[in-house]
Motif scaffolding. Structure first.
Motif, PDB file in Angstrom:
ATOM      1  N   VAL A   1       0.852  -1.195   0.000  1.00 10.28           N
ATOM      2  CA  VAL A   1       0.000   0.000   0.000  1.00 10.28           C
ATOM      3  C   VAL A   1       0.883   1.239   0.000  1.00 10.28           C
ATOM      4  O   VAL A   1       1.969   1.259   0.591  1.00 10.28           O
ATOM      5  CB  VAL A   1      -0.955   0.013   1.217  1.00 10.28           C
ATOM      6  N   GLU A   2       0.405   2.278  -0.669  1.00  9.43           N
ATOM      7  CA  GLU A   2       1.167   3.519  -0.769  1.00  9.43           C
ATOM      8  C   GLU A   2       0.537   4.591   0.111  1.00  9.43           C
ATOM      9  O   GLU A   2      -0.661   4.852   0.044  1.00  9.43           O
ATOM     10  CB  GLU A   2       1.211   4.005  -2.220  1.00  9.43           C
ATOM     11  N   GLU A   3       1.359   5.199   0.932  1.00 11.21           N
ATOM     12  CA  GLU A   3       0.912   6.276   1.798  1.00 11.21           C
ATOM     13  C   GLU A   3       0.804   7.589   1.007  1.00 11.21           C
ATOM     14  O   GLU A   3       1.298   7.712  -0.124  1.00 11.21           O
ATOM     15  CB  GLU A   3       1.892   6.463   2.958  1.00 11.21           C
ATOM     16  N   GLU A   4       0.170   8.588   1.606  1.00 12.81           N
ATOM     17  CA  GLU A   4       0.016   9.878   0.939  1.00 12.81           C
ATOM     18  C   GLU A   4       1.358  10.524   0.624  1.00 12.81           C
ATOM     19  O   GLU A   4       1.480  11.270  -0.357  1.00 12.81           O
ATOM     20  CB  GLU A   4      -0.829  10.818   1.808  1.00 12.81           C
ATOM     21  N   ASP A   5       2.371  10.248   1.442  1.00 14.60           N
ATOM     22  CA  ASP A   5       3.689  10.838   1.195  1.00 14.60           C
ATOM     23  C   ASP A   5       4.517  10.035   0.203  1.00 14.60           C
ATOM     24  O   ASP A   5       5.684  10.344  -0.055  1.00 14.60           O
ATOM     25  CB  ASP A   5       4.458  10.988   2.512  1.00 14.60           C
TER      26      ASP A   5
ATOM     27  N   SER B   1       5.465   6.881   0.500  1.00 14.70           N
ATOM     28  CA  SER B   1       6.160   5.740   1.095  1.00 14.70           C
ATOM     29  C   SER B   1       5.314   4.474   0.940  1.00 14.70           C
ATOM     30  O   SER B   1       4.084   4.521   0.860  1.00 14.70           O
ATOM     31  CB  SER B   1       6.448   6.002   2.573  1.00 14.70           C
TER      32      SER B   1
ATOM     33  N   LEU C   1       4.187   0.634   2.257  1.00 15.60           N
ATOM     34  CA  LEU C   1       4.026  -0.216   3.431  1.00 15.60           C
ATOM     35  C   LEU C   1       3.522  -1.585   2.998  1.00 15.60           C
ATOM     36  O   LEU C   1       2.978  -1.746   1.903  1.00 15.60           O
ATOM     37  CB  LEU C   1       3.027   0.404   4.408  1.00 15.60           C
TER      38      LEU C   1
ATOM     39  N   SER D   1       0.800  -4.354   4.175  1.00 17.62           N
ATOM     40  CA  SER D   1      -0.342  -4.691   5.024  1.00 17.62           C
ATOM     41  C   SER D   1      -0.482  -6.209   5.006  1.00 17.62           C
ATOM     42  O   SER D   1      -0.690  -6.807   3.942  1.00 17.62           O
ATOM     43  CB  SER D   1      -1.617  -4.035   4.490  1.00 17.62           C
TER      44      SER D   1
ATOM     45  N   VAL E   1       0.781  -3.851   9.984  1.00 15.11           N
ATOM     46  CA  VAL E   1       1.310  -3.035   8.897  1.00 15.11           C
ATOM     47  C   VAL E   1       2.737  -2.658   9.255  1.00 15.11           C
ATOM     48  O   VAL E   1       3.041  -2.355  10.418  1.00 15.11           O
ATOM     49  CB  VAL E   1       0.463  -1.762   8.674  1.00 15.11           C
TER      50      VAL E   1
ATOM     51  N   PRO F   1       6.895  -1.322   7.331  1.00 17.86           N
ATOM     52  CA  PRO F   1       7.613  -0.807   6.167  1.00 17.86           C
ATOM     53  C   PRO F   1       7.968  -1.911   5.182  1.00 17.86           C
ATOM     54  O   PRO F   1       8.265  -3.041   5.576  1.00 17.86           O
ATOM     55  CB  PRO F   1       8.865  -0.170   6.774  1.00 17.86           C
TER      56      PRO F   1
END
Length: 332
Positions: free
Chosen positions: A249-253, A255, A257, A259, A278, A280
């Motif tokens: 999964v991609e974070e808003e910034d 990065s 992760l 899951s 969850v 890195p």
């Protein structure tokens, strides 16, 4: 790497050779001749339960022996057949992009899982699937079946109302249209590594290792590494009622992760543990190990003991262990 003829070891089943041909074609595009060498494994010929004939590695052992003996240059495994512990002298040089890892139902009259009436029969040789079906409380009978993809599907409408198989296997065989429902992971988590392939070669064949690295998919490798770390930390083999699914999964910034969701249960449905975590993308092993510890703290060890086979076995006419997710057809 200088072009050379590569001997690719594969199990002899239709699905295994289809999977191996997929890898072979990618190598041929790169200018290499590839010859498929069929290897017969004990899992293809022994009718006994997996735990009695050698455990998790029963499908991989003959391929690995052929590699170590120099009889073949590389081998293609269904990743969920491969033991978690590394084999000295060998390396999984590539994990190509993964097929959809979910399970599917193939049922009579186009039925979905919820439409199979109480008392109906669902066939599976997998304790993982049996445990999750029982946990759903549908009032159906879960019956152990044996056989490859075709013979299992052939039981539908005869001795079973439906059978549960891996979507990846049907997709690779061009039979996906026979699935009547793709099962949501909320109902049925797949086996760790399901849908993924492992391309293995000798560690000292450095030119080939480098070549195969080009077939590797980083996201797939991270996901299956987390799933298999969970399995390894639980000290459970492919015959244990353990499911896992990791997704990137991609974070808003920006990065990335991982899951990771897991399931441990008992084949009678009495125990059902579902946990998630969850972490890195750079630490998939740590994430899997940490989630495994959560399961162990919550009593998962009892379920991981050698499982009871679900229901009376139905022999579909092909040599195969009853009980594991791994079968002579690989991804089922």
């Amino acid at each position: 790497m200088t072009a050379r003829t590569l001997r690719l070891g594969t199990r002899r089943s239709a699905l295994a050779t289809t999977q191996s041909e997929h890898v072979a074609e990618r190598l041929r595009v790169l200018g290499h001749d590839v010859e498929l060498v069929e290897i017969v494994t004990e899992g293809d010929t022994n009718r006994g339960p997996l735990a009695q004939i050698g455990g998790t590695g029963v499908f991989a052992a003959a391929l690995r022996n052929a590699l170590l003996a120099g009889e073949v240059d590389l081998a293609v495994h269904s990743l969920k057949d491969l033991p978690v512990a590394p084999q000295p002298g060998l390396v999984v040089a590539a994990v190509p992009p993964r097929e959809d890892p979910r399970d599917v139902l193939v049922a009579r009259d186009g039925l979905t899982l919820g439409e199979i009436p109480a008392g109906g029969v669902i066939g599976t040789g997998s304790p993982r699937r049996a445990a999750q079906l029982e946990a759903l409380g549908l009032g159906v009978e879960v019956r152990a079946i044996r056989g490859n993809v075709g013979t299992r599907i052939g039981l539908v409408g005869d001795s079973c109302d439906g059978v549960v198989l891996a979507r990846a296997g049907l997709a690779r065989l061009g039979r996906l249209d026979e699935a009547t429902e793709v099962l949501d992971p909320l109902q049925m988590l797949p086996a760790p590594g399901q849908g993924a392939l492992a391309v293995e070669c000798r560690t000292d064949d450095t030119d080939l290792v480098e070549l195969l690295r080009g077939l590797d998919d980083a996201d797939t490798r991270a996901a299956v590494t987390a799933e298999r770390a969970l399995l390894g930390e639980l000290e459970a083999g492919c015959s244990a009622p353990v499911g896992a699914l990791a997704e990137i999964v991609e974070e808003e910034d920006g990065s990335l992760l991982i899951s990771l969701r897991g399931f441990v249960g008992s084949t009678d449905g009495a125990l059902e543990l579902r946990r998630s975590a969850v972490g890195p993308i750079e630490q998939p092993e740590r994430l899997g190990a940490e989630l495994a510890q959560v399961f162990l703290d919550d009593g998962a060890a009892d379920a991981i003991a050698p499982p009871r086979q679900p229901g009376p076995a139905v022999d579909a006419g092909h040599p195969q262990p009853a009980g594991p997710d791994s079968t002579p057809e690989g991804e089922q």
